[in-house]
Design an enzyme around this catalytic site. Structure first.
Site, PDB file in Angstrom:
ATOM      1  N   CYS B  86      15.750 -15.618 -38.942  1.00 41.70           N
ATOM      2  CA  CYS B  86      16.192 -16.466 -38.102  1.00 41.70           C
ATOM      3  C   CYS B  86      16.765 -15.804 -36.778  1.00 41.70           C
ATOM      4  O   CYS B  86      15.857 -15.181 -36.051  1.00 41.70           O
ATOM      5  CB  CYS B  86      17.173 -17.760 -38.750  1.00 41.70           C
ATOM      6  SG  CYS B  86      17.251 -19.050 -37.796  1.00 41.70           S
ATOM      7  N   HIS B 194      14.481 -19.291 -44.134  1.00 41.58           N
ATOM      8  CA  HIS B 194      15.712 -18.719 -44.842  1.00 41.58           C
ATOM      9  C   HIS B 194      15.455 -18.563 -46.099  1.00 41.58           C
ATOM     10  O   HIS B 194      16.025 -19.558 -47.044  1.00 41.58           O
ATOM     11  CB  HIS B 194      16.821 -19.660 -44.471  1.00 41.58           C
ATOM     12  CG  HIS B 194      17.480 -19.789 -43.030  1.00 41.58           C
ATOM     13  ND1 HIS B 194      18.411 -18.894 -42.615  1.00 41.58           N
ATOM     14  CD2 HIS B 194      16.918 -20.492 -42.009  1.00 41.58           C
ATOM     15  CE1 HIS B 194      18.661 -19.254 -41.262  1.00 41.58           C
ATOM     16  NE2 HIS B 194      17.968 -20.198 -40.793  1.00 41.58           N
ATOM     17  N   GLU B 196      17.658 -16.815 -48.033  1.00 37.67           N
ATOM     18  CA  GLU B 196      18.653 -16.542 -48.668  1.00 37.67           C
ATOM     19  C   GLU B 196      19.337 -17.955 -48.953  1.00 37.67           C
ATOM     20  O   GLU B 196      20.151 -18.318 -49.684  1.00 37.67           O
ATOM     21  CB  GLU B 196      19.778 -15.996 -47.628  1.00 37.67           C
ATOM     22  CG  GLU B 196      20.326 -16.686 -46.485  1.00 37.67           C
ATOM     23  CD  GLU B 196      19.246 -16.998 -45.551  1.00 37.67           C
ATOM     24  OE1 GLU B 196      18.327 -16.671 -45.544  1.00 37.67           O
ATOM     25  OE2 GLU B 196      19.900 -17.332 -44.319  1.00 37.67           O
TER      26      GLU B 196
END
Lengths: 84, 227
Positions: B86, B194, B196
């Site tokens: 990002c 994302h 994560e």
């Protein structure tokens, strides 16, 4: 002391959705004559006199930080200014 | 394997990144502040999402001038894995470590939902745990994820298999639905989604784990301990 006025615009090849949205609004307001809107940035720098050529200095700063030449073009004007 | 999670003023996915590495992967992770000048003890560098320096001027533009970025460049040149997610991706493009740039989403909106991605290249150090063409679901959360590059750059990305992830649907205007790209050397990956945030089924999915596991697998294989 110099006052440097930098105009940053999106390159022609880059779409400007912000400009398109503003044009849509202008059309709704009745300004049908408007055929295109491109939104850019204006920066004003006060630069003390120094040894380095001011044009070279501004170009360097534009390339290193102030603009992203992948998507933006820029031009600038230099004026004499009085220190405050 | 020891990861550095770089923290800029305005980073806000640093904790998720740390959690993914430390708790889900069981590897080491440390936060490294943006004015640090040494990354030599880390094996992998993670640039998290957020709004570094308030995204002033252009997203990633100011972060790119931080002291730590010189070290990130050195790590990249040394062949260490560098992952920018990002805002991290935006910073990598502004730093010139990846080609192109991220523009405002075509609808000018900040978008936050889970999207389908296609793994376009499963032969990288970031994707070896996926299969070629695999479809995975990963959350996105960005206002400026509209990947742009000129024709020449695009052809080069395609020819070198540098396009790693694409979106299944065009929602932000990205050129050819590009969601993530890798550098020519193959050790710097930037992506808008994302992974994560997709490391546990408890919180909505674990399709992102493969990415982190890929990095660790590659690292272990190239760092065999000779006891």
């Amino acid at each position: 002391m110099k006052k440097v006025k930098i105009y940053v615009t999106l390159r022609e090849s880059v779409l400007d959705p912000q400009g398109s949205a503003v044009m849509g609004s202008l059309h709704k307001m009745g300004y049908g004559q408007v055929e295109d809107v491109r939104i850019g940035k204006y920066l004003e720098l006060m630069i003390a006199d120094g040894e380095k050529d001011i044009d070279a200095l501004v170009n360097e700063m534009c390339h290193r930080l102030l603009t992203n030449t992948v998507i933006e073009d820029y031009r600038f004007e230099i004026e004499e200014a009085v220190s405050q | 394997m020891k990861f550095a999670v770089i923290v800029f003023p305005g980073s806000n996915c640093d904790l998720d990144m740390y959690h993914a590495v430390k708790d889900e992967l069981g590897e080491e992770a440390e936060y490294v502040w943006h004015d640090s000048t040494d990354l030599s003890k880390y094996d992998g560098i993670l640039l998290p999402g957020g709004f570094s320096y308030g995204d002033y001027l252009r997203c990633g533009a100011i972060a790119q001038t931080s002291a730590i970025m010189g070290e990130v460049k050195k790590a990249a040149e040394a062949g260490k894995p560098v992952l920018g997610i990002c805002n991290g991706f935006q910073i990598l493009t502004e730093a010139g470590l990846l080609p192109g740039v991220l523009l405002r989403n075509k609808n000018l909106k900040f978008m936050c939902h889970t999207v389908g991605l296609k793994v376009e290249n499963a032969h990288t150090m970031f994707t070896n745990q996926y299969t070629q063409g695999q479809e995975i679901r990963i959350p996105i959360a960005h206002g400026e994820g509209n990947y742009y590059c000129d024709d020449e750059t695009y052809e080069k990305l395609k020819a070198n298999n540098q396009i790693v992830f694409t979106y299944e649907d065009d929602f932000n205007g990205s050129r050819n639905n590009i969601a993530g790209i890798i550098n020519e050397q193959g050790n710097v990956l930037g992506m808008m989604p994302h992974p994560e945030r997709a490391v546990s089924d408890l919180i909505g999915g674990s399709d992102g784990l493969g990415l982190f596991r890929s990095i660790v697998k590659q690292w272990r294989e190239s760092h065999v301990t000779h006891a």
